[in-house]
Design a protein around this motif. Sequence first.
Motif, short mmCIF file in Angstrom:
data_model
loop_
_atom_site.label_atom_id
_atom_site.label_comp_id
_atom_site.label_asym_id
_atom_site.label_seq_id
_atom_site.Cartn_x
_atom_site.Cartn_y
_atom_site.Cartn_z
N GLY A 82 44.37 38.13 34.17
CA GLY A 82 44.01 39.51 34.46
C GLY A 82 43.18 39.60 35.72
N THR A 83 42.92 40.84 36.15
CA THR A 83 42.17 41.05 37.39
C THR A 83 40.78 40.43 37.30
OG1 THR A 83 43.38 43.08 37.85
CG2 THR A 83 41.25 42.79 38.95
N ALA A 111 43.21 46.90 41.19
CA ALA A 111 43.26 46.60 42.62
C ALA A 111 41.96 46.94 43.33
CB ALA A 111 44.42 47.35 43.26
N VAL A 112 41.25 47.96 42.86
CA VAL A 112 39.99 48.33 43.48
C VAL A 112 38.95 47.23 43.28
CG1 VAL A 112 38.10 49.99 43.46
CG2 VAL A 112 40.46 50.79 43.28
N ALA A 113 38.89 46.67 42.07
CA ALA A 113 37.97 45.57 41.81
C ALA A 113 38.33 44.34 42.63
CB ALA A 113 37.96 45.23 40.32
N LEU A 114 39.64 44.08 42.77
CA LEU A 114 40.08 42.95 43.56
C LEU A 114 39.69 43.13 45.03
CD1 LEU A 114 41.50 40.27 43.17
CD2 LEU A 114 43.66 41.41 43.72
N ALA A 115 39.81 44.37 45.52
CA ALA A 115 39.40 44.66 46.89
C ALA A 115 37.90 44.42 47.07
CB ALA A 115 39.75 46.10 47.25
N GLY A 116 37.12 44.80 46.06
CA GLY A 116 35.69 44.55 46.12
C GLY A 116 35.37 43.06 46.17
N ARG A 130 40.25 47.18 34.12
CA ARG A 130 40.77 48.55 34.23
C ARG A 130 40.77 49.02 35.68
NH1 ARG A 130 37.74 49.40 29.44
NH2 ARG A 130 36.05 50.43 30.61
N LEU A 131 39.80 48.58 36.48
CA LEU A 131 39.74 49.01 37.88
C LEU A 131 40.85 48.36 38.72
CD1 LEU A 131 35.91 49.02 38.44
CD2 LEU A 131 37.41 50.99 38.74
#
Length: 514
Positions: free
Chosen positions: A351-352, A323-328, A320-321
């Motif tokens: 999925g992410t 792009a933010v999770a991917l950035a992390g 659900r997060l």
Amino acid sequence: MVSTTHGAVRGRFERGTAVFRGIPYAAPPFGALRFRPPRPPEPWDGVRDAGAFGPTAPKPPYSEAFAPYLSDPVVPGDDCLNLNVWTPEPGPGARLPVLVWLHGGALTRGSSAVPVYDGGAFARDGVVCVSVGYRLGVEGYGLFPDAPPNPGLRDQLAALRWVHENITAFGGDPGRITLCGQSAGAISTGVLLAAPHTQGLVRRAVLQSGAPEVCDRDKVRRMVRRMATRLRIPATAEAFAGVDRDLLLRVQAEAGRLSSPVLGGPAFGIVVDGDLVPCDPLKALTEGTAARDVELLMGWTRDEYRLWLVPGGLLERIDRLGAVALAGAMARCRASHDVPRGYRALHPGAGTAEIVGQMVTDHLLRAPLHRLADARPGSSYLYEFAWPSRLPGLGACHALELGFVFGTGDTPESRKLAGEGAPRELGEAMHAAWVRFVTHGDPGWPAWNARYPVRIFDDGEPDTAYGPRDAEMALWSAASTLPQAPRTAVPRAPGAEVAAAMRRLRRSVGALRR
């Protein structure tokens, strides 16, 4: 009955195998010895009964999210620096190969008493199996200004020396010792291989889902300071030694809730100490002369990350997060934009959470193990465990292969991860490969060479694939040739947004583990 350097022990015959449990290899690490290097045990008179597992090291229980999948028995008592021996032929004449097992558990949990690690199958196939207990968490890996670092790792070294001195009496050959571990146990195995004090004690090594690494000293200090703040005491070994053991475990569990293999954060780990660990162990093993004559069996599970993300629903939260999770994850791995873009191209339907999980797995495990194999062609063997658990969402997750390696897949503890109906043939194939490697140094497939052979363990007959992870490894190789961008400039989002995202992710982990 067998005589050791500290006294005689009496074991039991179980299904034709002699088993000795709870043999002390060092003194209880409490009182004046708390947070100190291990000392030899006091010799005893008469015959010590070795019929039951000895005390386990102090550790917090697994959280409600992980407890359904992982077993971690607790045996009370102070004498937790003990080991267990399974042997088909006790006595000095057999000279059988020896497997020394270091359990996993993020250096905070686990023990040698976990039923999955029963060494009976190895003994029935002519291998003397030894499983070791060692100090965990802040007791074993806290970093203090007034105590030597790495007491848990020093415990493992003391146990290895005990095996070298005593295993002949149990039918083993001290010149044919294989050091083997999974997860934190594999990390420990790799670090010990590089340690000058271990040279000459190990003939072969097995690294399952763990690569040689050391932890940033400040990362460990932050965990100790976090605990000290909660306890309202100085961050010193002297102050911590005065804290009740159960209270210390509760505070340790609370302080560690925001850490994760995927998300990072403060944690306990092995550190460079200038003595037992004089330098980065991966560099010593790949660029130096450390353990050059030691043969290696190394590998991973296909979906390591699923054990870290599926319990409690963290995988869905990361999806659900987006792009933010991917950035992390990019910040966690210090990766450029080209790395996640490459993973997206290689796995278009993923999925992410899967992209994040595979990126972190490759960064922490596959890439360094490939690097280690590249430095030792002809004497390294790589595998991938790809059989998916029967339980929903776990896939071929971290630790799933253990019941197959030990031949304990029929135990309730193995079924907690594998589910019902695990293929017996797969267990027979994996266990036989480990026995061959421990005995002869050859598990049954080609050693690492320019074609990059990897043994795949899945349904049906095991197969050898050539370069199955080459595309992903190429992404990291390309990224390593580029200048490292500052951490705050790696993700597309501003640094403050990434930091906030990482905090939200860690709060999610904390909520799930509570």
